[in-house]
Design a protein around this motif. Structure first.
Motif: not given
Length: 88
Positions: A7-12, A17-18, A51-53, A58-61
């Motif tokens: 969740l924190p990565w999604t919020l970041a 985006l703006p 990087l946040c995405l 959860d896709q390190p590739s």
């Protein structure tokens, strides 16, 4: 993996985006120096966004894509400046 650490990565990602949108708008308007700075900012924001995405999904590739963009941002910006100088 549970949804709570993601969740924190999604919020970041959503928070970036703006800023990316403003950098893209500034890259299309303004003086040439402002356009150059805006394109550099957009490239940096895209790297951080990718990087946040990669952590949010959860896709390190996909980190390789962000690293490739890091290497190609400066030459791409310089090509943009040559285009602006020559044709606009």
């Amino acid at each position: 993996m549970t949804a709570a650490p993601l969740l924190p990565w999604t919020l970041a990602t959503l928070a970036l985006l703006p800023a990316l949108g403003l950098a893209l708008v500034a890259g299309c308007r303004g003086r040439i120096g402002q356009r150059f700075a805006a394109v550099q900012l957009a490239g940096s924001l895209c790297v951080i966004l990718l990087l946040c995405l990669s952590f949010a999904t959860d896709q390190p590739s996909t980190i390789d894509l962000a690293l490739t963009l890091t290497v190609l941002t400066l030459p791409g910006t310089l090509l943009f400046v040559v285009f602006l100088e020559r044709w606009l």
